[in-house]
Write a protein that holds these residues in place. Structure first.
Motif, PDB file in Angstrom:
ATOM      1  N   PHE A 142       0.825  -1.210   0.000  1.00 27.56           N
ATOM      2  CA  PHE A 142       0.000   0.000   0.000  1.00 27.56           C
ATOM      3  C   PHE A 142       0.860   1.261   0.000  1.00 27.56           C
ATOM      4  CE2 PHE A 142      -2.424   3.267   2.368  1.00 27.56           C
ATOM      5  CZ  PHE A 142      -3.472   3.407   1.490  1.00 27.56           C
ATOM      6  N   SER A 143       1.970   1.237   0.731  1.00 31.07           N
ATOM      7  CA  SER A 143       2.824   2.437   0.781  1.00 31.07           C
ATOM      8  C   SER A 143       3.340   2.799  -0.600  1.00 31.07           C
ATOM      9  CB  SER A 143       3.998   2.205   1.740  1.00 31.07           C
ATOM     10  OG  SER A 143       3.538   1.950   3.052  1.00 31.07           O
ATOM     11  N   GLY A 144       3.743   1.783  -1.381  1.00 27.36           N
ATOM     12  CA  GLY A 144       4.206   2.061  -2.735  1.00 27.36           C
ATOM     13  C   GLY A 144       3.099   2.559  -3.629  1.00 27.36           C
ATOM     14  N   LEU A 145       1.886   2.061  -3.427  1.00 25.73           N
ATOM     15  CA  LEU A 145       0.753   2.515  -4.235  1.00 25.73           C
ATOM     16  C   LEU A 145       0.457   3.994  -3.998  1.00 25.73           C
ATOM     17  CD1 LEU A 145      -1.753  -0.476  -3.844  1.00 25.73           C
ATOM     18  CD2 LEU A 145      -0.464   0.134  -5.891  1.00 25.73           C
ATOM     19  N   CYS A 146       0.695   4.456  -2.773  1.00 25.15           N
ATOM     20  CA  CYS A 146       0.332   5.831  -2.420  1.00 25.15           C
ATOM     21  C   CYS A 146       1.380   6.849  -2.859  1.00 25.15           C
ATOM     22  CB  CYS A 146       0.137   5.939  -0.914  1.00 25.15           C
ATOM     23  SG  CYS A 146      -1.249   4.983  -0.297  1.00 25.15           S
ATOM     24  N   GLU A 147       2.567   6.413  -3.213  1.00 29.50           N
ATOM     25  CA  GLU A 147       3.615   7.357  -3.574  1.00 29.50           C
ATOM     26  C   GLU A 147       3.221   8.144  -4.823  1.00 29.50           C
ATOM     27  OE1 GLU A 147       7.252   5.295  -4.023  1.00 29.50           O
ATOM     28  OE2 GLU A 147       7.474   4.804  -1.888  1.00 29.50           O
ATOM     29  N   GLY A 148       3.298   9.453  -4.704  1.00 26.39           N
ATOM     30  CA  GLY A 148       2.967  10.313  -5.828  1.00 26.39           C
ATOM     31  C   GLY A 148       1.491  10.495  -6.063  1.00 26.39           C
ATOM     32  N   ARG A 149       0.658   9.988  -5.199  1.00 28.01           N
ATOM     33  CA  ARG A 149      -0.796  10.119  -5.356  1.00 28.01           C
ATOM     34  C   ARG A 149      -1.320  11.210  -4.424  1.00 28.01           C
ATOM     35  NH1 ARG A 149      -1.596   6.722  -9.805  1.00 28.01           N
ATOM     36  NH2 ARG A 149      -0.379   4.800  -9.461  1.00 28.01           N
ATOM     37  N   SER A 150      -2.354  11.856  -4.856  1.00 27.37           N
ATOM     38  CA  SER A 150      -2.966  12.867  -3.998  1.00 27.37           C
ATOM     39  C   SER A 150      -3.770  12.182  -2.894  1.00 27.37           C
ATOM     40  CB  SER A 150      -3.894  13.767  -4.815  1.00 27.37           C
ATOM     41  OG  SER A 150      -5.013  13.039  -5.287  1.00 27.37           O
ATOM     42  N   PRO A 151      -3.864  12.803  -1.718  1.00 28.49           N
ATOM     43  CA  PRO A 151      -4.640  12.192  -0.630  1.00 28.49           C
ATOM     44  C   PRO A 151      -6.095  11.936  -1.014  1.00 28.49           C
ATOM     45  CG  PRO A 151      -3.296  14.006   0.192  1.00 28.49           C
ATOM     46  CD  PRO A 151      -3.196  14.056  -1.299  1.00 28.49           C
ATOM     47  N   GLU A 152      -6.668  12.811  -1.849  1.00 27.70           N
ATOM     48  CA  GLU A 152      -8.067  12.633  -2.236  1.00 27.70           C
ATOM     49  C   GLU A 152      -8.264  11.345  -3.030  1.00 27.70           C
ATOM     50  OE1 GLU A 152      -7.270  16.788  -1.287  1.00 27.70           O
ATOM     51  OE2 GLU A 152      -6.330  15.348  -2.656  1.00 27.70           O
ATOM     52  N   VAL A 153      -7.323  11.045  -3.938  1.00 30.64           N
ATOM     53  CA  VAL A 153      -7.438   9.832  -4.749  1.00 30.64           C
ATOM     54  C   VAL A 153      -7.252   8.596  -3.877  1.00 30.64           C
ATOM     55  CG1 VAL A 153      -6.415   8.538  -6.660  1.00 30.64           C
ATOM     56  CG2 VAL A 153      -6.717  11.011  -6.852  1.00 30.64           C
ATOM     57  N   VAL A 154      -6.274   8.640  -2.979  1.00 32.24           N
ATOM     58  CA  VAL A 154      -6.043   7.504  -2.082  1.00 32.24           C
ATOM     59  C   VAL A 154      -7.263   7.279  -1.190  1.00 32.24           C
ATOM     60  CG1 VAL A 154      -4.606   6.622  -0.209  1.00 32.24           C
ATOM     61  CG2 VAL A 154      -3.550   7.844  -2.123  1.00 32.24           C
ATOM     62  N   ALA A 155      -7.835   8.365  -0.687  1.00 30.34           N
ATOM     63  CA  ALA A 155      -9.028   8.245   0.166  1.00 30.34           C
ATOM     64  C   ALA A 155     -10.188   7.637  -0.616  1.00 30.34           C
ATOM     65  CB  ALA A 155      -9.412   9.613   0.718  1.00 30.34           C
ATOM     66  N   GLN A 156     -10.350   8.021  -1.864  1.00 28.64           N
ATOM     67  CA  GLN A 156     -11.422   7.464  -2.695  1.00 28.64           C
ATOM     68  C   GLN A 156     -11.229   5.961  -2.897  1.00 28.64           C
ATOM     69  OE1 GLN A 156     -11.878   9.485  -6.424  1.00 28.64           O
ATOM     70  NE2 GLN A 156     -13.622   8.260  -7.067  1.00 28.64           N
ATOM     71  N   LEU A 157      -9.964   5.558  -3.127  1.00 33.12           N
ATOM     72  CA  LEU A 157      -9.684   4.139  -3.298  1.00 33.12           C
ATOM     73  C   LEU A 157      -9.974   3.364  -2.017  1.00 33.12           C
ATOM     74  CD1 LEU A 157      -8.420   1.759  -4.905  1.00 33.12           C
ATOM     75  CD2 LEU A 157      -6.210   2.462  -3.934  1.00 33.12           C
ATOM     76  N   MET A 158      -9.479   3.857  -0.883  1.00 35.93           N
ATOM     77  CA  MET A 158      -9.645   3.123   0.362  1.00 35.93           C
ATOM     78  C   MET A 158     -11.093   3.105   0.830  1.00 35.93           C
ATOM     79  SD  MET A 158      -6.850   1.799   0.720  1.00 35.93           S
ATOM     80  CE  MET A 158      -7.427   0.889   2.152  1.00 35.93           C
ATOM     81  N   GLN A 159     -11.825   4.154   0.511  1.00 34.65           N
ATOM     82  CA  GLN A 159     -13.246   4.153   0.846  1.00 34.65           C
ATOM     83  C   GLN A 159     -13.948   2.983   0.164  1.00 34.65           C
ATOM     84  OE1 GLN A 159     -15.039   5.939   2.931  1.00 34.65           O
ATOM     85  NE2 GLN A 159     -17.028   5.113   2.336  1.00 34.65           N
ATOM     86  N   ARG A 160     -13.624   2.773  -1.099  1.00 33.21           N
ATOM     87  CA  ARG A 160     -14.236   1.664  -1.841  1.00 33.21           C
ATOM     88  C   ARG A 160     -13.733   0.312  -1.328  1.00 33.21           C
ATOM     89  NH1 ARG A 160     -16.378   1.087  -7.026  1.00 33.21           N
ATOM     90  NH2 ARG A 160     -17.344  -0.987  -7.114  1.00 33.21           N
ATOM     91  N   VAL A 161     -12.435   0.223  -1.046  1.00 34.57           N
ATOM     92  CA  VAL A 161     -11.877  -1.032  -0.543  1.00 34.57           C
ATOM     93  C   VAL A 161     -12.486  -1.395   0.808  1.00 34.57           C
ATOM     94  CG1 VAL A 161      -9.772  -2.141   0.301  1.00 34.57           C
ATOM     95  CG2 VAL A 161      -9.718  -0.833  -1.824  1.00 34.57           C
ATOM     96  N   PHE A 162     -12.533  -0.432   1.720  1.00 32.86           N
ATOM     97  CA  PHE A 162     -13.111  -0.707   3.035  1.00 32.86           C
ATOM     98  C   PHE A 162     -14.594  -1.062   2.929  1.00 32.86           C
ATOM     99  CE2 PHE A 162      -9.734   1.997   5.356  1.00 32.86           C
ATOM    100  CZ  PHE A 162      -8.949   0.869   5.545  1.00 32.86           C
ATOM    101  N   SER A 163     -15.303  -0.409   2.020  1.00 38.18           N
ATOM    102  CA  SER A 163     -16.725  -0.721   1.841  1.00 38.18           C
ATOM    103  C   SER A 163     -16.906  -2.162   1.396  1.00 38.18           C
ATOM    104  CB  SER A 163     -17.347   0.229   0.822  1.00 38.18           C
ATOM    105  OG  SER A 163     -17.299   1.564   1.272  1.00 38.18           O
ATOM    106  N   GLU A 164     -16.098  -2.608   0.456  1.00 34.26           N
ATOM    107  CA  GLU A 164     -16.206  -3.987  -0.023  1.00 34.26           C
ATOM    108  C   GLU A 164     -15.847  -4.969   1.089  1.00 34.26           C
ATOM    109  OE1 GLU A 164     -17.480  -4.825  -2.794  1.00 34.26           O
ATOM    110  OE2 GLU A 164     -17.548  -2.873  -3.795  1.00 34.26           O
ATOM    111  N   MET A 165     -14.770  -4.703   1.820  1.00 32.80           N
ATOM    112  CA  MET A 165     -14.382  -5.590   2.910  1.00 32.80           C
ATOM    113  C   MET A 165     -15.464  -5.649   3.990  1.00 32.80           C
ATOM    114  SD  MET A 165     -10.348  -4.733   3.541  1.00 32.80           S
ATOM    115  CE  MET A 165      -9.067  -5.241   2.374  1.00 32.80           C
ATOM    116  N   ALA A 166     -16.002  -4.492   4.347  1.00 30.03           N
ATOM    117  CA  ALA A 166     -17.020  -4.448   5.400  1.00 30.03           C
ATOM    118  C   ALA A 166     -18.282  -5.187   4.979  1.00 30.03           C
ATOM    119  CB  ALA A 166     -17.340  -2.995   5.747  1.00 30.03           C
ATOM    120  N   GLU A 167     -18.666  -5.061   3.718  1.00 30.33           N
ATOM    121  CA  GLU A 167     -19.847  -5.785   3.237  1.00 30.33           C
ATOM    122  C   GLU A 167     -19.635  -7.286   3.329  1.00 30.33           C
ATOM    123  OE1 GLU A 167     -22.786  -4.803   2.361  1.00 30.33           O
ATOM    124  OE2 GLU A 167     -22.400  -2.658   2.640  1.00 30.33           O
ATOM    125  N   ALA A 168     -18.429  -7.740   2.985  1.00 31.92           N
ATOM    126  CA  ALA A 168     -18.151  -9.176   3.062  1.00 31.92           C
ATOM    127  C   ALA A 168     -18.202  -9.674   4.500  1.00 31.92           C
ATOM    128  CB  ALA A 168     -16.786  -9.469   2.442  1.00 31.92           C
TER     129      ALA A 168
END
Length: 260
Positions: A142-168
């Motif tokens: 995850f740390s490598g994925l976030c390098e050079g990314r804006s916080p807004e984009v990372v937050a959008q990705l993790m929001q979707r990831v956490f939503s999918e995990m929580a639903e499961a």
């Protein structure tokens, strides 16, 4: 020339007489709506409205020979307070449901319901030993994925990831303990009993893998490579329950299976 009568406009005169009391009640409800002094203010308003309306009715009958309708004068005050009581009960019920919904976003449903009834966070431990199945699932690299990314984009990705995990997890009757960075921690068989907690946890892990694999297109839209998720499961005896202070409550699982 001394005959008392009820004028045709008697009901309108009564309504006009009650208007100041209605305005006073509205002001009092706004001024003392959240104050303990309303316990005395509103009964005093009820008594004063009855007394003043009765006095006006007597004076009108003695000095102007007008018989004002007494029913609205004496029924208005208790009915107005009854309507205020019903409105207060409705607002309290909505606030209670809102508080439970907010607590359920951070705590298991049964724990949230207990705290809502108690009305405050505690300062004691309410925990027990029980066999649970614990899950940790995190995004690899995850740390490598976030390098050079804006916080807004990372937050959008993790929001979707956490939503999918929580639903499961929720679909398999699991309890989400917390989100930790790019990881989720959940457990089964607490606080609600689950005789099949291990199979349910395994099914949730498999569902998480399927859901994350289905996010490849979403990741590509955000400029991320397909995600890989690492999942760990362990069953064992842990201390599970409500730990809190007067400032905050939490519902963690502590013990060897969690550490492992």
């Amino acid at each position: 020339d001394d005959f008392r009568y009820m004028p045709r406009s008697g009901w309108w005169l009564s309504a006009l007489l009650l208007l100041p009391f209605a305005l006073a009640l509205g002001w009092l409800s706004g001024h003392y709506g959240q104050s303990l002094r309303r316990i005395l203010v509103f009964p005093l308003w009820l008594a004063s409205s009855w007394a003043l309306c009765g006095a006006v009715a007597v004076l009108a009958a003695r000095h102007a020979n007008l018989l004002l309708p007494l029913m609205p004068l004496f029924m208005f005050a208790p009915l107005a307070l009854l309507l205020m009581l019903l409105a207060e009960l409705y607002r309290a019920a909505r606030a209670h449901l809102g508080m439970i919904g907010l607590l359920q976003a951070y705590l298991p449903r049964s724990v949230a319901n207990r705290l809502a009834v108690r009305g405050r966070v505690g300062s004691s431990t309410d925990a027990s030993r029980r066999v649970i199945t614990v899950m940790f699932a995190d995004v690899r690299g995850f740390s490598g994925l976030c390098e050079g990314r804006s916080p807004e984009v990372v937050a959008q990705l993790m929001q979707r990831v956490f939503s999918e995990m929580a639903e499961a997890v929720a679909a398999q009757q699991g309890t989400i303990d917390k989100f930790i960075g790019d990881a989720i921690m959940a457990f089964w068989n607490a606080p609600e009993d689950d005789a099949h907690h291990a199979p349910h946890a395994l099914a949730a892990a498999q569902e998480i893998l399927r859901r994350i694999a289905a996010l490849d297109g979403f990741c590509a839209e955000l400029g991320f490579a397909p995600l890989q998720v690492g999942i760990g499961l362990e069953t064992g005896t842990a201390l599970v329950g409500n730990f809190g202070t007067r400032h905050r409550d939490t519902f963690p699982a502590l013990g060897e299976p969690v550490v492992l």
